[in-house]
Scaffold this active site. Structure first.
Site, PDB file in Angstrom:
ATOM      1  N   ASP A   1       0.872  -1.171   0.000  1.00  8.10           N
ATOM      2  CA  ASP A   1       0.000   0.000   0.000  1.00  8.10           C
ATOM      3  C   ASP A   1       0.915   1.229   0.000  1.00  8.10           C
ATOM      4  O   ASP A   1       2.108   1.145   0.317  1.00  8.10           O
ATOM      5  CB  ASP A   1      -0.961  -0.008   1.193  1.00  8.10           C
ATOM      6  CG  ASP A   1      -2.178   0.889   0.919  1.00  8.10           C
ATOM      7  OD1 ASP A   1      -2.089   1.762   0.022  1.00  8.10           O
ATOM      8  OD2 ASP A   1      -3.203   0.733   1.598  1.00  8.10           O
TER       9      ASP A   1
HETATM   10  C1  BGC Z   1      -5.087   3.140  -0.080  1.00  7.99           C
HETATM   11  C2  BGC Z   1      -5.042   2.159  -1.229  1.00  7.99           C
HETATM   12  C3  BGC Z   1      -4.767   2.888  -2.508  1.00  7.99           C
HETATM   13  C4  BGC Z   1      -3.475   3.675  -2.371  1.00  7.99           C
HETATM   14  C5  BGC Z   1      -3.111   4.458  -3.619  1.00  7.99           C
HETATM   15  C6  BGC Z   1      -3.893   4.074  -0.055  1.00  7.99           C
HETATM   16  O1  BGC Z   1      -4.131   5.132   0.828  1.00  7.99           O
HETATM   17  O2  BGC Z   1      -5.163   2.430   1.136  1.00  7.99           O
HETATM   18  O3  BGC Z   1      -6.251   1.460  -1.326  1.00  7.99           O
HETATM   19  O4  BGC Z   1      -4.713   2.003  -3.594  1.00  7.99           O
HETATM   20  O5  BGC Z   1      -3.614   4.606  -1.313  1.00  7.99           O
HETATM   21  O6  BGC Z   1      -3.969   5.528  -3.777  1.00  7.99           O
END
Ligand code: BGC
Length: 819
Positions: A233
């Site tokens: 993530d």
């Molecule tokens: C989220 C993810 C997301 C990533 C990129 C994170 O804050 O938890 O689900 O894909 O950001 O935007």
């Protein structure tokens, strides 16, 4: 399409040869983003730049910019409410096609965490509280997207059911609950051939997921046979050797990351074997080959967003809507000419089409319910619209049609990026007054300046505000600028996006055009986000409320549109209760008291309390229905499409009844002490009646259940046939749900869903639902043997309309066996 069925099998020998051409630096360089949303090309092996994009509301692309538009889909819980993997496959195929148009190879969706608590901030982004329903829906979505040659990312692996302290909390989950609930959707995703998995921020049982060798390597890769790439993530990677050795393959975003040079050094120091890096590179190259970004491999067939995508989204959204209540068949509406319909509530003219956070996309348009109804009813029906109550926390953004670039006179806002010596480094004309720059503010920017000539229709006291953390100045007309300094409550960058602090100023204006200038000083984070907001003088709250009730009194039908907003349902924080914001409950009760034909449409992603539910004639749950939501709601209300959805999660009567209510870590720990007994299973165990049970949904027909038979096949699966008859007056669709009882030491474990099938039948006709329950679904995790096992003995199979509306049962005798 499955990665193991040959269609997307990749010539591994060829991949190995490409790997052998790379230096250690080149290999490691591929494993961290070149920026927020891409992996660098390596020309010498024919690897093109690979773009990643969020999901799951649509394919946002690599910018967060209203000019870069995307299809906005119904939220994922709506998709699962179809209980129809084929519809979900269709939605996935549309998303895959759109990704191809945007040059996106790697989609950061679906979110397959479980609805453990209704308070979870990303509840709207997930499918269901039930692992088997989630699994079936995941399979549909994965196959739809990947059939278009775009990689899905099943996320967030694992134990990411809530948002509070999400970067650091430790989810304590028993092996049994992990196996029987939380891993089930990931297994299904891998089985369906998912090409990527995202490692979540949190820890499970003491080890952060990006460092969790047991879950990443031993369980996911070795046991489940996942051959794709594990991406972190965003900003989740916090170590070098530990994460590399644990099985993380790609650390996002870049270019700053704990990998890069540090990982090269760790390999040279012998802390990470080069073969470990090689395996990661092969996984990335495999994904690139599958998606057509690696020369010499047959890429996917061409695919593009179909011309009827909007109509498809509208139909899917309407089919997903759930008829919770329908007294006296008030729905579908059939207004005669000259009837008078009151359209009331905060979500009538402003649809909440999506939740907040990284899933956000910028659609070309959002059709409101009011617009959808006007189109559906035409001129023959008189619509009396009143907002009644307001629920926005932050002042509204400024629409581009009342704003003009002060230099060119074109619609919108002039945004200048200015250096310390006053040089304008770049200029953009934007059509939105809330802006997000993800790594795209030009270097050496000392100030971001937003200017517009705003036309106000009426004089009086206007409110303006700045939202987002940072230092600003705000000037309205010729008045002295206000200096404003705002700080977000949390370090997580998403906090500033989804729950920004706000500072308001008021200004006495006369009708006309006024120049407004906002400056953000010294943007010092790669993610820069702020908003310029405005509200014209408005009716006093009590006056607006009374006008809505009066309109209801004078109408033949009162349609009340209540709901949440993306300030309530969002990534980045959990909800504190399940109440509708503002005075909405009061409004519904007041309307119901003056009009017996009150129909409430709830525009929300996750459960809310509906204390008035027995006071009104009908309740339609419309979800966060995406860009075509208003048209879809009109179709559902008028019966053009049967709102045939069934709840994928239990709706409590009051929040306090929820089996898992707290999402607050205690000393950094979230104890999943309930094991697999939450959601509908916990309601049954505690004998608590929810407002609406899991699986509930009336549709527009009634159904008799006429017979059930079950037989065990040679492979140990059980096949079940359920005969049903449509006793209503319309063609309809029934979702036959199959629950299993008789488990546990005393045979009294709460029932659990083991399968479902939908059938269509004309009025008066019968149909047979056929459901196959694999042996593995009949099995439970045996902790002492660390294996799946079917305990011998008799079980009850229950054919039901919902977890509470049980219609037919039959017994089967299962032989004891390991699975
Ligand atoms: C989220 C993810 C997301 C990533 C990129 C994170 O804050 O938890 O689900 O894909 O950001 O935007």
């Amino acid at each position: 399409m499955n990665s193991r069925d040959g269609v997307t099998a990749v010539d591994e020998g060829k991949l190995g040869k490409l790997l052998a051409e790379l230096t250690l630096e080149e290999k490691v360089g591929l494993l961290t983003g070149a920026d927020f949303w891409s992996l660098d090309a390596i020309e010498k092996i024919g690897l093109r730049k690979v773009l990643l994009s969020d999901g799951p509301n649509g394919v946002r692309g690599t910018t967060w910019d209203e000019r870069d538009t995307s299809l906005l889909f119904p939220n994922p819980s709506a998709l699962s409410a179809t209980w129809d993997p084929e519809q979900v496959r269709r939605a996935g195929a549309l998303m895959g096609a759109q990704a191809r148009d945007k040059g996106v190879a790697w989609l950061l969706a679906p979110n397959i965490n479980i609805h453990r608590s209704p308070l979870g901030g990303r509840h709207f982004e997930c499918y269901s509280e039930d692992p088997q329903l989630t699994a079936a829906i995941v399979e549909g979505f994965v196959s739809g997207v990947q059939a278009n040659g775009v990689a899905v990312t099943i996320k967030h692996y694992i134990g990411n059911e809530s948002e509070t302290e999400r970067m650091t909390y430790d989810a304590r989950i028993s092996e049994k609950a992990l196996r029987e609930v939380y891993l089930v959707p990931f297994e299904a995703g891998v089985r369906a051939g998912a090409w990527s998995v995202m490692a979540s921020y949190n820890s499970v049982n003491g080890a952060s997921l990006t460092d969790n060798r047991r879950l990443l390597t031993e369980v996911l890769k070795e046991e489940l046979g996942f051959d794709g790439a594990v991406v972190s993530d965003w900003f989740a990677t916090r170590s070098t050797a530990a994460s590399a050795n644990a099985g993380l393959d790609v650390a996002m975003p870049g270019p700053q990351s704990p990998w890069n040079e540090a990982l090269v050094a760790a390999v040279r120091a012998g802390e990470v074997a080069e073969s470990v890096v090689d395996d990661k590179v092969l996984r990335v190259l495999r994904l690139a080959a599958r998606t057509g970004y690696l020369d010499g491999f047959a890429g996917p067939a061409p695919s593009t967003t179909p011309a009827d995508a909007g109509e498809q989204l509208r139909e899917i959204a309407a089919r997903a809507m759930v008829v919770l209540r329908n007294e006296g068949g008030v729905l579908p509406l059939a207004p005669s000419s000259r009837s008078r319909v009151a359209v009331l509530g905060p979500n009538a003219a402003v649809l909440t089409a999506q939740g907040g956070g990284s899933a956000h996309v910028n659609p070309t348009h959002i059709t409101s319910p009011l617009a959808g109804l006007r189109e559906a009813f035409g001129d023959s029906v008189e619509i009396d619209y009143r907002e009644g109550v307001s629920t926005q926390r932050i002042l509204p953004a400024i629409p581009a049609d009342v704003a003009r670039d002060p230099e060119t006179g074109e619609p919108g806002f002039r945004v200048d990026f200015v250096s310390a010596d006053g040089t304008v480094l770049a200029t953009e004309r934007r059509l939105a007054s809330r802006l997000v720059f993800m790594g795209t503010v030009p270097p050496c920017t000392a100030e971001v300046r937003v200017r517009t000539d705003l036309t106000v229709a009426e004089g009086g006291t206007h409110q303006f505000s700045v939202s987002g953390s940072g230092d600003y100045s705000l000037r309205i007309g010729a008045a002295e600028p206000h200096a404003i300094s705002l700080t977000s409550a949390d370090d997580d960058p998403i906090e500033n996006l989804v729950k920004p602090p706000e500072h308001r100023v008021s200004a006495e204006l006369v009708a006309g055009t006024i120049n407004v200038e906002m400056r953000m000083v010294a943007p010092d984070h790669p993610m820069v986000m702020f908003g310029l907001n405005h509200e014209a003088p408005r009716e006093a709250a009590d006056v607006a409320f009374a006008a809505a009730v009066e309109a209801a009194r004078n109408a033949d039908v009162a349609l009340v549109f209540v709901g949440t907003t993306d300030e309530v349902e969002s990534e980045g924080f959990d909800r504190v209760d399940l109440l509708l914001p503002g005075r909405q409950d009061e409004l519904v009760s007041a309307v119901a008291a003056v009009n017996p034909k009150t129909v409430v449409v709830v525009n929300a992603g996750a459960p809310v309390e509906m204390p008035w539910r027995d006071e009104v004639a009908a309740v339609l749950w419309a979800w966060l229905p995406g860009q075509e939501g208003g048209g879809a709601i009109a179709d559902a209300l008028t019966g053009v499409v049967e709102p045939g959805g069934r709840l994928p999660t239990t709706f409590p009567a009051v929040g306090a009844d929820s089996p898992v209510l707290s999402t607050q870590p205690v000393d950094g720990v979230i104890d999943y002490a309930e094991g697999s007994t939450f959601g509908y299973r916990a309601y049954e165990k505690a004998a608590i009646a929810p407002a609406y049970p899991f699986g509930h949904g009336l549709g527009y027909s009634t159904w008799d259940y006429e017979g059930i038979t079950a037989a065990e096949t040679e492979s140990g699966a059980v096949t079940v046939e359920v005969a049903v008859r449509n006793t209503g007056v319309r063609t309809g669709r029934e979702v036959v749900q199959l629950y299993l009882g008789g488990e546990g030491a005393d045979g009294n474990d709460p029932l659990r869903l083991v399968g479902f099938a939908s059938v269509n039948a004309d009025a008066g006709e019968s149909a047979t639902a056929r459901i196959t329950v694999d042996r593995r679904i009949l099995a439970r995790w045996d902790e002492s043997a660390a294996a799946w096992r079917v305990a011998g003995g008799s079980r009850t199979l229950v054919a039901a309309r919902s977890a509470s509306d049980r219609r037919l049962t039959t017994e089967i005798e299962l032989k004891d066996s390991a699975v």
